[in-house]
Scaffold this motif. Sequence first.
Motif, mmCIF file in Angstrom:
data_model
loop_
_atom_site.group_PDB
_atom_site.id
_atom_site.type_symbol
_atom_site.label_atom_id
_atom_site.label_comp_id
_atom_site.label_asym_id
_atom_site.label_seq_id
_atom_site.Cartn_x
_atom_site.Cartn_y
_atom_site.Cartn_z
ATOM 1 N N UNK A 15 -4.839 17.494 -2.263
ATOM 2 C CA UNK A 15 -5.547 17.284 -1.678
ATOM 3 C C UNK A 15 -4.516 16.823 -0.314
ATOM 4 N N UNK A 16 -4.685 15.444 -0.748
ATOM 5 C CA UNK A 16 -3.790 13.876 -0.004
ATOM 6 C C UNK A 16 -2.586 14.141 0.606
ATOM 7 N N UNK A 17 -1.645 14.910 -0.757
ATOM 8 C CA UNK A 17 -0.620 14.903 -0.705
ATOM 9 C C UNK A 17 0.054 16.311 0.845
ATOM 10 N N UNK A 18 -0.788 17.154 0.354
ATOM 11 C CA UNK A 18 -0.861 17.668 2.094
ATOM 12 C C UNK A 18 -0.934 17.350 2.814
ATOM 13 N N UNK A 19 -1.672 16.332 3.251
ATOM 14 C CA UNK A 19 -1.642 15.513 4.121
ATOM 15 C C UNK A 19 -0.722 13.796 4.745
ATOM 16 N N UNK A 20 0.311 13.760 3.924
ATOM 17 C CA UNK A 20 1.965 12.760 3.917
ATOM 18 C C UNK A 20 2.396 13.616 4.552
ATOM 19 N N UNK A 72 1.790 12.296 -9.126
ATOM 20 C CA UNK A 72 3.153 13.329 -9.668
ATOM 21 C C UNK A 72 2.391 14.875 -8.547
ATOM 22 N N UNK A 73 1.575 14.454 -8.066
ATOM 23 C CA UNK A 73 1.523 15.641 -7.127
ATOM 24 C C UNK A 73 2.565 16.255 -6.293
ATOM 25 N N UNK A 74 3.172 14.747 -5.608
ATOM 26 C CA UNK A 74 4.118 14.444 -4.306
ATOM 27 C C UNK A 74 5.270 15.450 -4.856
ATOM 28 N N UNK A 90 0.949 -1.495 0.318
ATOM 29 C CA UNK A 90 -0.026 0.186 -0.226
ATOM 30 C C UNK A 90 1.242 1.029 0.299
ATOM 31 N N UNK A 91 1.456 2.203 -0.945
ATOM 32 C CA UNK A 91 2.192 2.850 -1.417
ATOM 33 C C UNK A 91 2.128 4.297 -0.394
ATOM 34 N N UNK A 92 0.703 4.126 0.585
ATOM 35 C CA UNK A 92 0.820 5.670 1.017
ATOM 36 C C UNK A 92 0.176 5.454 2.325
ATOM 37 N N UNK A 93 0.592 3.903 3.251
ATOM 38 C CA UNK A 93 -0.137 4.026 4.687
ATOM 39 C C UNK A 93 -0.492 5.065 5.703
ATOM 40 N N UNK A 94 -0.375 6.309 5.432
ATOM 41 C CA UNK A 94 -0.936 7.610 6.678
ATOM 42 C C UNK A 94 -1.730 8.196 5.501
ATOM 43 N N UNK A 95 -2.242 8.016 4.057
ATOM 44 C CA UNK A 95 -3.450 8.036 3.738
ATOM 45 C C UNK A 95 -4.064 7.544 4.282
ATOM 46 N N UNK A 96 -4.591 6.018 5.399
ATOM 47 C CA UNK A 96 -5.932 5.231 4.111
ATOM 48 C C UNK A 96 -6.202 5.206 3.720
#
Length: 695
Positions: A682-687, A236-238, A188-194
Amino acid sequence: MTAAAPNQPTLPLARPVTALAGVGPERAVQLARLEIRTIEDLLLHRPHRYEDRRQLRPIAQLQLDEPATTRGTVVALGVKWFAKHTKSIFELILDDGTARLHCRWWNLPYMEKYFAVGNEVIVFGKLLALKPRTVDHPETEVLEDGEEDFIHFNRLTPIYPLTEGLPQRWLRSLVWRALGRFEEQIPEPWPALHLADGASNLPARARAIRMLHFPETLADPELARRRLALDEFIELQQRIQRRRRNFETKARALPCHGDNHLIKPFLAQLGFKLTEAQTRVLRELRQDMSAARPMRRLLQGDVGSGKTAVAACCALMALESGYSVALMAPTEVLAEQHFRNFTHWLEPLGVAVELQTGSRKTGEGRRQNEECRNESSGGQGVVFRNPKPQPGNPQGATLTIGTHALIEAGFAPGNLGLVIIDEQHKFGVAQREELVRKGQYPHLLVMTATPIPRTLGLTVYGELDVSVIDQLPPGRGRINTFVRSADKLPQVWSFIRKRLAEGRQAYVVYPRVEETGPNGVKAVKREFDNLQQTLTPFRVGLLHGRLRSKEKEEAMSAFRASDTQVLLATSLIEVGVDVPNATIMLVENAELFGLAQLHQLRGRIGRGAHDSYCILVAAAKSKDARTRLRVLEETADGFRIAEADLRLRGPGELLGQQQSGLPRFRFGDLATDLDLIQQARQLVTELPEEPNSNR
Ligand code: ADP
Ligand code: MG
């Protein structure tokens, strides 16, 4: 994510496909033709469609012209030759107990060796005749004995893009086995994002990949695609965010807010009042130019909205502050036009304006420029010439206008404070960066008249702030747009002659320069004499990319001065050209142009007070093309047109031929995925911030 340590064993999914049983060198070569090199590539190989093999249609129930999947036993087969053994039909006859089905392949006699009497065959295609029931060139799959039928049969079955020699069934089995072995190891590439917790309504990545290949419901493939597309957009956003952070920590802005001593007199002599939209944008630009980090702004404004005057003010702010400015335009014609305008505007203020194109540098350029201004202004205008900067501009900061020649080594401005790029979509991201690197983090203003659909705004242009001039200057005549088929040309010409007789001017645009193409695609050099004859006594000028720059400038200035009433040109004039008395735009073979491009061409007219006419002529046969062109009849809204173009022709067309800096998406779709792109942003700002953002 942690940085990879040296000597770490290769991640399972990054291993080559040859690590899988059954993939030898020959298969590896075939897979590589499909860009499948690693196990991950294989797992992300996207089926191009699915067959519902849960309920196959009995042969007797197949309907004419309706694609369907059926199955039957081979009862006969053979190749028939005719036309002296130069042509052939291979025919395969199936029977499923309800009826017989004749499958035919033209001129592919070798097909015979793939089938034998008694084979069970699955067929996808549509009936073109009922007596006998016949399908031409169907997709087929021979069922083999037994045990793997749960992969290929009684399910929603994936159908993959293939390459020569690679059987559908073999590839499907391979994907099945790879999934069985590696599914658990798909991270799961972005575990922090659930993302997989149900909050997003999307499956975990591993499950999405299974659903992509072996869906359980008809809705599964799209759900899987959305999850995998979201991953692409987050990545890409990252990257965009990383570059932006990097830039913000490193780049210190040059103070370019100016003090109005040039802008005030400039606006006073301009001859018109800026529109509200222009004024608002100018305020945004001034704020950027006095901020702590350099401006990175995209100025978007429909054709004719007056971006040039805004750019001039922006240039003056930098010049007032003692910094030089570079303005890059995609064609020599446009660079020359800007050079004329800016010289006329700025030299009275004591600002030195230079020109640098592939074939001309300032000294020569300025002299010629004055000659044609003398001619065209009929002697009423005063020619200003200030070869040296004046007291108003003590540091000797200059404005250099040019084409991509500015990127070359010869151009080395001291003190570069601002880079302006006109018609940005004609350049690649790399070219833009090259010019920026001529200074120490100069401010950057890029301008475009191609409206950018939001999806592209958030991706390709994700690093830029955006300003929009959403208002046209007052006092413009209407533009009427008509789509006509080529057999209406005589009427079109007589209409144009009437407008010319009233003193107006016209552009005529053909797709090609030299040689007439197939199906009557017209070339300007070939048609020049014809057109001159059709339109006598009016005079026709010729403009295309293969002329020498002097000839181009002569053609433009003759047209500007009304010495020629008609300008026959290629789409070279698509960008920027500004001649207010020209009220007719005739484009032939219009079906060969993109909608956004035609909208740009249409932007060359409607610049004066007279009503204007854009006539798009398409080949009489191409009904589809004419339907597409109707979008232009219906709307003048550049955004709607660009969205339609994105939908109909994909992003490449809209971004121009130049390399856009855009990654290739396997799953993401810029025409439809605005919600996912916004979600990703939006999500990348939560990473969590990456420990090592030094890339
Ligand atoms: P674009 O945004 O397509 O680059 P231009 O800058 O070429 O448009 O402007 C189109 C025409 O409109 C030019 O002739 C320009 O002088 C004129 N113009 C620009 N701003 C105004 C304004 N506020 N009022 C009247 N005319 C204007
Ligand atoms: Mg312009």
